[in-house]
Enzyme design. Structure first.
Site, PDB file in Angstrom:
ATOM      1  N   ASP A 237     -54.724   8.433  56.767  1.00  0.00           N
ATOM      2  CA  ASP A 237     -54.622   6.977  56.678  1.00  0.00           C
ATOM      3  C   ASP A 237     -55.234   6.569  55.341  1.00  0.00           C
ATOM      4  OD1 ASP A 237     -53.629   6.318  59.407  1.00  0.00           O
ATOM      5  OD2 ASP A 237     -55.496   7.280  59.993  1.00  0.00           O
TER       6      ASP A 237
ATOM      7  N   ASP B 199     -48.170   9.048  63.964  1.00  0.00           N
ATOM      8  CA  ASP B 199     -49.015   8.032  64.593  1.00  0.00           C
ATOM      9  C   ASP B 199     -48.401   6.648  64.503  1.00  0.00           C
ATOM     10  OD1 ASP B 199     -51.264   7.197  65.978  1.00  0.00           O
ATOM     11  OD2 ASP B 199     -52.464   6.887  64.176  1.00  0.00           O
TER      12      ASP B 199
END
Length: 873
Positions: A14, A123
């Site tokens: 991320d 995700d």
């Protein structure tokens, strides 16, 4: 037969999330340094860099001296990249952004080596139904994904299994295209931190093997050695050797996702097929993370506005109305890259700390200013190539393939003088000049009623390509008028001396009507809209609903008191009648609690599960002023609705109602390249009291008699249908923490700070009878303004451009663009379950606009198909 356990070293990166971007960035540098060091061990064979390319750019920004090492690792197939430029959220970004992300990723990686052609969605907060079609049309045969089939909670906890029997599933798009889907059934961290000690390793692997075999349909087992921002496990080669000594029936190999796919594909058979979008529809509803669609509304609106400008204005404008050699391909790609940097789920979903979203906002502003530059560049090129023999002329362009009625606003400089050191005299000479009366006429001299206002004398400048800047003063006039243009039409209008026939007067009425609607204004600043065609009344339209929100950036959770406020009080109204429309302006006073009680902060700090929070709303109230404007055109056109407010309360959610009595249990919601027919109400498995769902640009409600309405929006992206009330669309949520695995305060997410508290919402409402397809087109085309520019006086140049004659029928336009070779392409799609006619003489290409698939012409588009056609321009 031995089973093979593929250990894949990886990280889920991320780019920004629970720490500011630069903190994550510096940890990326450490990670990549560790990866380079790990490759010094010959038993460390591969590293999977999370399916996207941008981490390489971010790393080399700090360590450019390692470029050669990175290049060698990629070229050797050891460092596995792609195919994305950035791992994006799919539902909150447009279809074109998804494709551009894929295209930019592949193009960037090809400069180094071969990209991994894998649809990687580890995700993503749910997966779009057309993903398989997009992947197949890009030459990709497999998709890895983590969410959408199983429920996955905070801190990567896999909660329950509702629908997945195997980790291998065929995933089919509505048009029939399918790929092999590989579900991270035990999540993408099921091989995290593998111990090296033999006893610990044996116990660890015994459990992991049981977990993997529970879902695997082949002899190939997948162990993902990594997680969110996890450092590389450098001793994996030694661990694999020990594991192979401990187990006779299993072979452990250091692998990658390309190799795993090839191994599975050879063995897979008799597996299930899942169809369409994957949003954890059959879970308990608490961990779908759908509420991210309404977190930090300002990010959603900025993103949708910029996507719309690129896809529906800039690319069509430069493709059709500017010479081929002037198409700014590199500049468009540059701004797309910066836009896409805001598309990771933790960014666009608005589930990060405040610092991250400060950066997102600044990046959006940078892109917006860059697109302003491209607007100016387009105006310059079109101005040079447009013949005009009159003074004070403007050009208005419809950049869409639909006939449209829109209001236009434009400033015109009627007197202009350049200045040097004599600037005081120049200003005085202009500011004291008498301004003539003007009216607006078309090429035939026929008047177009226009409001014409003198703005005064102002400063501006020119930036010639071959000279130094030239400042000037000018007298400026602002004109406002309505215009109807054919598909891709370019129209020239001029100001001439005379009196404008434009009329605007305030009228004392409580009811407004045209040939299609009768609209009654009510005491809560809401409307009853009588549809004259269908003879249906839509009740309490634009009623504002407010409830407490003790959730976080991921999940809406209503306060325990269940306090719900429906509508405020009408305190002022103005009805203005103009030549071609009526404008309704309403002011509403809305009283609501100032926030949640102090108990909420304690529950947040204690990390109380969101389903067990018990905080109520405060007893003290504040008054919010809400302004509503509704434009009702005389001609058949959607109602244009604008809502403005300043948020002054915390921990709450505001929605707007489109009330109806239509008998239906379905909702048609736009997703990416499709209109999904969803259940309007939750299934039996759903335990979350809230059933709000995401939409891309529009929602439609239709009854069994095919009567109904559609609403499109720019920014709002969440709806819920409530029985006996109607369709609610979320305006915004105001919350104070990030959520997930810790306590991360996010005071800016309350949306009461500085510019964040000022909000504006745009909706376009229209009813229909039977023609669902036409309604989609009508409410979508209403969202976009015409492009306009002022023209040079007495310009005799006229470049003849080849505007294509395309009849889209009921198919939907996506964009027109040029690829890196300068070839022109049209992308359209059929969101319907039946074939739709189209008239186009063009060849079909793959979705990346690289490879020809079929020779044209084409007479129809099959159901749910996305088509990319090459145009001879």
């Amino acid at each position: 037969m031995k089973k093979t356990i593929h250990i894949v070293s990886h990280t889920h990166w991320d780019r920004e999330w629970y720490m500011p971007y630069e903190k994550h960035h510096m940890r990326l540098i450490d990670l990549m340094d560790g990866v380079i060091e790990a490759f010094k061990d010959p038993d460390f064979k591969y590293y999977w860099l999370d399916g996207h390319y941008l981490p390489i750019e971010d790393y080399l920004e700090v360590k450019p001296e390692n470029r050669k090492i990175i290049e060698e690792l990629i070229e050797a197939g050891k460092l596995k990249l792609g195919p994305w430029y950035i791992l994006q959220d799919a539902f909150l970004t447009s279809g074109e952004s998804n494709i551009k992300n894929l295209s930019l990723g592949i193009k960037s990686i090809e400069k180094w080596g071969k990209p991994s052609m894998i649809g990687y969605f580890p995700d993503t907060f749910g997966n779009i139904g057309q993903a398989s079609q997009i992947l197949q049309k890009a030459g990709i045969k497999v998709a890895y994904f983590g969410r959408g089939v199983k429920a996955t909670g905070f801190d990567n906890v896999v909660i329950d299994d509702f629908t997945s029997k195997n980790s291998e599933i065929y995933w089919r798009s509505p048009n029939g295209d399918e790929v092999l889907g590989i579900l991270f059934a035990n999540w993408y961290s099921n091989g995290l931190d593998i111990p090296e000690n033999e006893l610990e390793l044996k116990a660890y692997m015994d459990q992991k093997i049981l977990d993997m075999e529970k879902y695997a349909s082949t002899n190939q087992l997948l162990l993902m050695n990594g997680c969110d921002h996890s450092p590389v496990q450098k001793n994996i080669g030694q661990i694999i050797k020990k594991a192979n000594e401990l187990y006779e029936d299993y072979e452990f190999v250091h692998s990658n996702l390309d190799l795993y796919f090839e191994s599975v594909r050879k063995e897979v058979k008799d597996i299930d097929t899942i169809k369409g979008e994957l949003r954890s529809q059959t879970t308990d509803g608490w961990w779908t993370l759908n509420s991210t669609s309404s977190s930090r509304y300002y990010l959603k609106k900025f993103n949708k506005t910029l996507e719309m400008r690129l896809e529906e204005i800039i690319q069509p404008l430069f493709t059709l109305f500017v010479k081929k050699e002037d198409y700014p391909s590199e500049k468009i790609d540059y701004f797309y890259k910066n836009l896409i940097k805001n598309h990771p789920h933790d960014s666009i979903c608005a589930c990060s700390v405040d610092s991250v979203h400060d950066g997102n906002l600044r990046r959006f502003k940078d892109v917006s200013e860059g697109l302003d530059y491209l607007y100016d560049l387009a105006r310059e090129k079109i101005r040079e190539n447009t013949q005009n023999t009159k003074k004070n002329s403007i050009c208005v362009i419809n950049t869409l393939p639909y006939r449209r009625l829109k209001e236009v606003e434009r400033e015109i400089e009627v007197d202009k003088k350049f200045f040097g050191i004599d600037f005081p005299e120049v200003y005085d000479s202009l500011s004291g000049k008498e301004i003539k009366s003007y009216k607006l006429v078309d090429e035939k001299g026929e008047e177009i009623p226009a409001e014409i206002r003198y703005l005064g004398t102002g400063f501006s400048y020119e930036l010639p390509n071959d000279k130094f800047r030239k400042p000037y003063f000018a007298n400026k006039i602002k004109i406002r008028f309505s215009l109807e243009l054919d598909p891709f039409e370019k129209k020239i209008l001029s100001l001439v001396e005379g009196r404008s026939s434009f009329e605007s007067k305030e009228i004392e009425k409580n009811i407004v009507e045209n040939a299609y609607y009768r609209i009654e204004i009510k005491e809560k600043a809401n409307l009853d809209i009588y549809d004259k065609i269908n003879q249906i009344t839509y009740k309490d339209v634009l009623t504002i609903e407010d409830t407490g929100d003790i959730g976080n950036e991921y999940i809406y959770r209503q306060s325990s008191d269940n306090l719900r406020i429906l509508g405020g009080k009408l305190i002022d109204k103005k009805i203005i009648r103009e030549n071609d429309k009526t404008i309704i302006r309403l002011r509403e006073k809305f009283s609501l609690p100032e926030g949640a009680e102090d108990r909420l902060k304690d529950e947040q700090i204690r990390l109380n599960d969101i389903t067990r929070r018990r905080a109520n709303r405060k007893k003290t109230y504040v008054d919010m002023i809400i302004e509503k404007e509704i434009k009702v055109f005389d001609k058949k056109a959607p109602l244009e609705i604008k809502i403005r407010l300043k948020n002054i309360s915390k921990n709450h959610r505001m929605r707007v109602l489109f009330g109806h009595d239509l008998k239906t249990d379905k909702v048609f919601a736009e997703s990416i390249f499709e209109c999904v027919k969803r259940d309007a109400y939750p299934p039996d498995t759903w335990k979350n009291p809230d059933y709000s769902q995401n939409f891309n640009r529009y929602v439609q409600v239709v009854d069994d008699d095919k009567r109904g309405f559609g609403v499109s929006a720019i920014g709002p992206a969440e709806y819920e249908m409530l029985e006996d009330e109607g369709l609610f669309i979320t305006l915004f949520r105001s919350v104070g923490e990030l959520g997930d695995w810790g306590y991360f305060p996010t005071p800016d997410a309350q949306l009461i700070k500085d510019e964040l508290k000022d909000m504006e919402f745009d909706f376009y409402f229209d009813s229909f009878k039977e023609d669902l397809d036409r309604n989609r087109i009508d409410i979508l085309k209403a969202r976009l303004d015409f492009f306009n520019l002022d023209l040079l006086d007495n310009n005799d140049k006229d470049i003849s451009l080849n505007i294509p004659n395309i009849d889209l029928g009921a198919n939907l336009f996506s964009t027109i663009f040029r690829n890196e070779k300068g070839q022109a392409f049209l992308r359209i799609y059929n969101p319907s379950p039946s074939p739709k006619a189209i008239g186009i003489k063009a060849d079909e290409y793959d979705i990346l606009a690289r490879k020809k698939i079929k020779d044209g012409p084409f007479g129809e588009i099959p159901p749910y198909e996305i088509k990319t056609y090459r145009l001879e321009l």
